[in-house]
Every structure is written in C-alpha cells, then in structure tokens.
Design an enzyme around this catalytic site. Structure first.
Site, mmCIF file in Angstrom:
data_model
loop_
_atom_site.group_PDB
_atom_site.id
_atom_site.type_symbol
_atom_site.label_atom_id
_atom_site.label_comp_id
_atom_site.label_asym_id
_atom_site.label_seq_id
_atom_site.Cartn_x
_atom_site.Cartn_y
_atom_site.Cartn_z
ATOM 1 N N ARG A 135 0.858 -1.180 0.000
ATOM 2 C CA ARG A 135 0.000 0.000 0.000
ATOM 3 C C ARG A 135 0.899 1.236 0.000
ATOM 4 N NH1 ARG A 135 -2.191 0.537 5.346
ATOM 5 N NH2 ARG A 135 -0.845 2.369 5.546
ATOM 6 N N HIS A 148 -3.732 4.206 4.652
ATOM 7 C CA HIS A 148 -4.834 3.243 4.697
ATOM 8 C C HIS A 148 -6.110 3.897 4.180
ATOM 9 C CE1 HIS A 148 -7.503 0.095 6.117
ATOM 10 N NE2 HIS A 148 -8.182 1.000 6.788
ATOM 11 N N TYR A 198 4.102 5.129 11.436
ATOM 12 C CA TYR A 198 4.401 3.727 11.747
ATOM 13 C C TYR A 198 5.276 3.016 10.709
ATOM 14 C CZ TYR A 198 0.246 3.223 8.723
ATOM 15 O OH TYR A 198 -0.663 3.325 7.699
#
Length: 408
Positions: free
Chosen positions: A300, A304, A313
């Site tokens: 990805r 998100h 993160y």
C-alpha cells in the site's frame, strides 16, 4: 498533475478471452497440471522462502513459468496495452478522488495506490457471469466490471448508500465491515453450486481482514461445501498500522492448507501473474474443485485511508523499495522493450487520463444533496413506531434552524 495514469469506457473483454468464448473448462489433464502448480505454489517442500508466482520482473523482463504460462498464452499486444490502460486510468481516478477528499468534497477515501496490478489482473480474469464481492478499495476491479468511476464516489460524499445496481455488473456494493464479504461470497457460491451454474465467485479482502473470524468461517464453509469461490487477499503489508508479521506466523496463503484447499502467493505488482493465477483459480472453481486462496503480495503506497498518517508507523526506505516495483512502470518497460507500444500511445493515454480526472471532479461537485429524511425510508417493510418517533424528532431539529427573518 501528471501520474502514470488515465476514463470510463465500454467494458473490455477479459484479457486473453477470444470473442465468442465464455471461458470453457479445461480438461482433466490440465486440471492435474494445475494441481501440480498448486503444490509448488503453496510452498510444498522444504524451501525456506515462500514460493512466488511471477511472470514479469520489476525490470519488465518476461519470466517463463511452466505451470501458469498457459493461462496467458493467448494474451495479445492489444490486451497488454489494455491492461496498461486499465491500470493507468484507475490510478488517475484514485489520485483525483484523494485530491477531492483533501478539498473537502469527499468525507473519506481509501486509495489503491500500488495495488493496481492485483486488481486489474484479477478483474480481467473474470467472466461476465462471475460474481464479485469487494471491500471498499476495489476501484480497479469495479473498473473492470464496467462500474462508472463516479458511481463509486456517492457513498464517500454521503449522498447515497452505494451508487450502483450490484446485479447490473455482478459487482456487489462496497463492504465497509471488515471481512464480512467473505461470508457473503461463500453463501452466494454455495447457491451457485446448488443452481448448477457454470460460474464462479470471488471475494476480495486485505491482510488485516484475514485475521477476522468471518474469514475463517468462510474458509470452513467453502471447504466443507466445496463452494466455487476464490478468496483474493491483497496483502499490502499493513492492516492500518499493524504489519503482517504481527498478524500471522506463516505466509497468509499457507492458511488455506489448514482448511483443506490450496493457496498460492503471487507477485501482486505483476499484472500478468495476477491474471494467470486468478484464471487458474476460477477454472478450478468452475470445474467443481472448490475454493482457492490467492495471496497477492503487494504494498500500500499511500495511507490506509485519508484519515491515516502512515509516516507514524513506517519509514521512507520501505516505501522507496516498493516504488521500484511499481506495477505500472513494470508493464510499461515490458511494452517498450517488446515494441508493443510507442510514445503516441502513452501520450494519448495521458490526455485521456486528464479528461477522466476532469470528468470525475465535475461529476462529484454536481451530485445533488440527498433528501434529509431518506434515511428513515425502507428501514422496515411496513413502518415502525420508533422510526416514526425518530423522524418527528429529526423534523423538529431541522425546523429549529431559521434565519433572522424567521425563514427556513
């Protein structure tokens, strides 16, 4: 803004499907070969590294594969250009939707950036009579099913509950509840089998959803009832901020073994490999051989959703490493090296891409506001006292907004 991108068009036949055919079943010998491919693809044996089906390297080099080459043997240069066009236009639409959300035109958006090959390859492997159960990120699959891109945006703008007729394209409405569509697909596939129909069902979900109980239940039911369903997991490495290694101690495709059906890991950034593996899995389903789990190993590239900040993160090094494996750049390199496309093709596609962005932008801003009271309709078939009470309360609330002159 220029992206390797690209507009609603008449749905094209699945790549490699000749006119007048509907994807006939393969012979028993071919099925046996496919079974052998399953054994290799599932990592059977003593290899420490998970097997990965790949037909195009990140550098755009064609890789031979004895088991899966047969499933793309009839893909023509025109088909390859079509796959490239699909990915470019899908990325352009996705980029425009992200921009619209940042401008306040959409409430939320889930980008597919980096996952175009997994979606377009698998989407073009489907027949018209197959049925798709998506998540909320399958914009490329929706494109392959002929759903107008602007219809995907109504729900994210908050003006409707879906935007298209699922039965019009055999493409179910987007599913927000994580993993539940795997059960819906399994039940539908069980019905297909009972009807004796020669079609298959495919359920899309992500690596995070693979940890959901609904997915495990779907695996159990599909295996026990030999349902003609393909579970297509796009492992994009991150379930929001949770990495895959904190969700599973084995590669995701190996989970299928415990339920009694095959799993295969495919290079999710290789559109040809996704096309081949999905066609193989769908043919297994149509031949009465039950479910298959396909793990498309991809990444990805963006957040998100637009409410997420991936810099909290994960590091830039990881993203940069995957940018080198970009699915669109990979196919472009192959097209150029094989003389299957020239600069005129790419320039024309860029023009079409910008036209798509403009059309999407104008369509979103022209969407009418919904009736404020529509939310109370169709809740119950015959009405309900509690809904009537809530409607009256909401009407009173709306009436409380008045300007200084007493107007509504």
């Amino acid at each position: 803004m220029t992206v390797e991108s690209t507009a609603a068009r008449t749905p094209r036949r699945s790549a490699g499907t000749k006119a007048g055919t509907t994807g006939t079943k393969r012979t028993t010998s071919t099925t046996k070969k496919a079974a052998g491919a399953t054994k290799k693809a599932t990592g059977a044996g003593k290899s420490a590294e998970p097997a990965l089906v790949q037909l195009l390297t990140p550098e755009g080099k064609r890789v031979k594969n004895a088991e899966f080459d047969q499933y793309v043997a009839d893909v023509t240069a025109d088909d390859l250009r079509g796959l490239y066009r699909d990915m470019v236009l899908t990325r352009r639409f996705d980029a425009e939707a992200t921009s619209l959300q940042r401008q306040g035109e959409l409430g939320l958006w889930a980008s597919l950036l980096g996952q175009e090959a997994a979606q377009i390859g698998s989407g073009r492997a489907l027949r018209d009579d197959d049925y798709v159960f998506p998540t909320y990120r399958e914009h490329g699959v929706a494109w392959c099913r002929g759903v107008d891109p602007t219809n995907l945006l109504g729900m994210f703008r908050g003006v409707n509950n879906g935007g298209w007729d699922p039965n019009g394209n055999n493409f179910h409405l987007y599913t927000i509840v994580i993993g539940s569509q795997a059960l819906h697909a399994t039940g539908y596939a069980m019905g297909v089998a009972k009807d004796g129909a020669d079609s298959a069902v495919i359920a899309y979900f992500g690596d995070g959803a693979s940890s959901q109980g609904d997915v495990a239940e779907a695996f159990t039911f599909s295996a026990v009832y030999n349902a003609p369903v393909v579970f297509f997991c796009q492992n994009n490495q991150w379930a929001i901020s949770e990495p895959t290694e904190k969700q599973s101690r084995v590669p995701l495709y190996q989970r299928a073994q415990g339920f009694g059906f095959p799993g295969v890991r495919v290079d999710g950034n290789d559109v040809l490999a996704n096309l081949a593996v999905t066609k193989w899995a769908l043919e297994r389903a149509r031949a009465g051989e039950g479910p298959t789990l396909v793990e498309a190993f991809t990444y990805r590239m963006g957040a998100h959703t637009t409410s997420d900040d991936p810099t909290r993160y994960r590091g830039d090094e990881e993203r940069l490493a995957w940018e080198a494996k970009d699915p669109i750049l990979r196919l472009r390199r192959y097209l150029e090296a094989s003389n299957h496309a020239d600069e005129g093709f790419f320039a024309e596609l860029e023009t079409e891409s910008e036209a798509l962005g403009k059309r999407v932008r104008e369509a979103v801003r022209a969407m009418p506001d919904p009736d404020h009271f529509a939310i109370f309709e169709n809740v119950y078939a015959d009405g309900h006292a509690l809904v009537d009470e809530e409607r009256a309360q909401f009407a009173a609330y709306q009436a409380s907004f008045a300007d200084e002159d007493g107007g509504k």
